[in-house]
Design an enzyme around this catalytic site. Sequence first.
Site, short mmCIF file in Angstrom:
data_model
loop_
_atom_site.label_atom_id
_atom_site.label_comp_id
_atom_site.label_asym_id
_atom_site.label_seq_id
_atom_site.Cartn_x
_atom_site.Cartn_y
_atom_site.Cartn_z
N LYS A 93 -21.93 -58.68 13.46
CA LYS A 93 -21.75 -57.24 13.60
C LYS A 93 -22.96 -56.57 12.98
CE LYS A 93 -18.34 -54.30 14.80
NZ LYS A 93 -17.39 -54.39 15.91
N GLY A 193 -6.40 -41.40 16.10
CA GLY A 193 -7.75 -41.63 16.65
C GLY A 193 -7.70 -41.68 18.17
N VAL A 194 -8.07 -40.55 18.80
CA VAL A 194 -8.04 -40.53 20.26
C VAL A 194 -9.48 -40.46 20.79
CG1 VAL A 194 -5.70 -39.78 20.79
CG2 VAL A 194 -7.36 -38.08 20.04
N GLY A 195 -10.24 -41.49 20.44
CA GLY A 195 -11.61 -41.60 20.91
C GLY A 195 -11.64 -42.41 22.19
N VAL A 197 -11.19 -45.62 22.87
CA VAL A 197 -10.06 -46.53 23.08
C VAL A 197 -8.74 -45.75 23.06
CG1 VAL A 197 -8.82 -48.55 22.20
CG2 VAL A 197 -11.30 -48.43 21.97
P1 NAD Z 1 -14.46 -43.69 18.81
O1 NAD Z 1 -15.49 -43.32 17.83
O2 NAD Z 1 -14.64 -43.37 20.24
O3 NAD Z 1 -13.05 -43.02 18.38
C1 NAD Z 1 -12.62 -42.94 17.07
C2 NAD Z 1 -11.78 -41.67 16.96
O4 NAD Z 1 -11.21 -41.63 15.65
C3 NAD Z 1 -12.61 -40.39 17.13
O5 NAD Z 1 -11.96 -39.51 18.02
C4 NAD Z 1 -12.66 -39.82 15.71
O6 NAD Z 1 -12.73 -38.42 15.69
C5 NAD Z 1 -11.34 -40.32 15.14
N1 NAD Z 1 -11.32 -40.38 13.68
C6 NAD Z 1 -12.31 -40.72 12.81
N2 NAD Z 1 -11.88 -40.62 11.54
C7 NAD Z 1 -10.58 -40.23 11.61
C8 NAD Z 1 -9.58 -39.96 10.64
N3 NAD Z 1 -9.83 -40.05 9.32
N4 NAD Z 1 -8.35 -39.61 11.06
C9 NAD Z 1 -8.07 -39.49 12.38
N5 NAD Z 1 -8.99 -39.72 13.35
C10 NAD Z 1 -10.21 -40.07 12.97
O7 NAD Z 1 -14.17 -45.24 18.59
P2 NAD Z 1 -13.47 -46.26 19.59
O8 NAD Z 1 -14.50 -46.96 20.37
O9 NAD Z 1 -12.35 -45.56 20.29
O10 NAD Z 1 -12.87 -47.31 18.55
C11 NAD Z 1 -11.72 -47.01 17.78
C12 NAD Z 1 -11.46 -48.15 16.80
O11 NAD Z 1 -11.23 -49.36 17.54
C13 NAD Z 1 -12.62 -48.45 15.86
O12 NAD Z 1 -12.11 -48.84 14.62
C14 NAD Z 1 -13.33 -49.61 16.53
O13 NAD Z 1 -14.02 -50.42 15.61
C15 NAD Z 1 -12.15 -50.35 17.12
N6 NAD Z 1 -12.52 -51.18 18.28
C16 NAD Z 1 -13.12 -50.61 19.35
C17 NAD Z 1 -13.45 -51.40 20.45
C18 NAD Z 1 -14.08 -50.80 21.68
O14 NAD Z 1 -14.13 -51.49 22.71
N7 NAD Z 1 -14.53 -49.55 21.63
C19 NAD Z 1 -13.18 -52.77 20.42
C20 NAD Z 1 -12.54 -53.32 19.31
C21 NAD Z 1 -12.22 -52.50 18.23
#
Ligand code: NAD
Length: 366
Positions: A93, A193-195, A197
Amino acid sequence: MTTTILEAKDLKNDPVFGQNSFDGHEQIVFCNDEDTGLKAIIGVHNTVLGPALGGTRMWTYQSEWHALNDVLRLSRGMTFKAAITGLNLGGGKAVIIGDAKTQKNDDLMRRFGQFVDSLSGKYITAEDVGMETSDMDVIREVTPHVTGISESKGGAGNPSPITAYGVYMGMKAAAKHQFGTDDLAGKKVLLQGVGHVGETLLKHITDEGAQVIINDINEARLEELSKKYNASVILGNDIYGLDVDIYAPCALGATINDATINQLKATVIAGAANNQLADEVKHGRLLREKGIAYAPDFLINAGGIINVYAELEGYGKNEIIKKTENIYHTTLAIFKQSEVENTTTHKAALDIAQERINTRKKELNN
Ligand code: NAD
């Protein structure tokens, strides 16, 4: 994005090899470039099963130590994720210290790509928080050791929808184990967390009839998505005691910790965030004692790595979906094994992953 509390002894005496999170890392690379301002750390945890693959996260860390701790915890997690998913990959990573919104640019990405290239394929990068598919395309200009590039450039594209689908599969399996049915209709879910994923997961579960409460630090996003998916909203951090059936952490790591664990009313935890347990032994055990069904994060969020692995192995969408759907069966098997062995689901999953690594290591040594 800090995922654990650093102990004072980690900081003073043995800041790298002695960190709790170091756990046998093979190599750590500190990358510094004055021209672009790049400060990054690449962690290569284990390459027994194959090259260390894992995304790059760009985040405004509280300190360099928090960044180091984060990369160590994340790269270790990748080793076990690849192993339990049956992929011939090791765990690695990277983190870039900085604000992705204001400090990320193509020169910085290219310079980072050159550091990745200097490892000659021992580490292969991909997207994580703060990164976009377009950033991977820029890194691809300077190194072949990158996945998650655009479909138009021959890549498998954004892995997040597949990650979300795998989490959905894991959530259904955990529901089946806990409630006797994997039907999520009517289940109350707290989605934190509605990013990338979180949104796709929200779609899957609202399509199935779950009643979802969403939480995020981005209020504009909450407003948009609550309308789009007819979800309720909760603002702020005081969310853990909500009366819900399922808690889905999809933002930060370490949200299951000493401060939150006794507040939880949810009896299923299934989400995408990496390293959800602040202390995997202690908090894993406490969840088990409380009768909370915890679907191990590194098992159910493996859809993304399955997707990027397709780029290396050349398999297509059908195979990606098939492998991701298998997360449902593996999760059920882990719940069963944790009962048979009277251990936590986290430990049951880790043991299976470690066994695969040990077997391969023996083969390589013979
Ligand atoms: P992202 O950055 O698109 O979304 C994260 C969301 O969490 C954002 O909307 C952000 O505003 C919100 N956030 C941040 N801090 C917060 C808090 N304190 N309280 C509430 N919301 C908060 O990230 P993603 O790609 O959607 O990934 C989400 C998680 O899943 C991460 O931990 C990432 O490591 C993990 N993950 C992602 C993938 C992938 O394919 N993207 C794969 C495996 C694991």
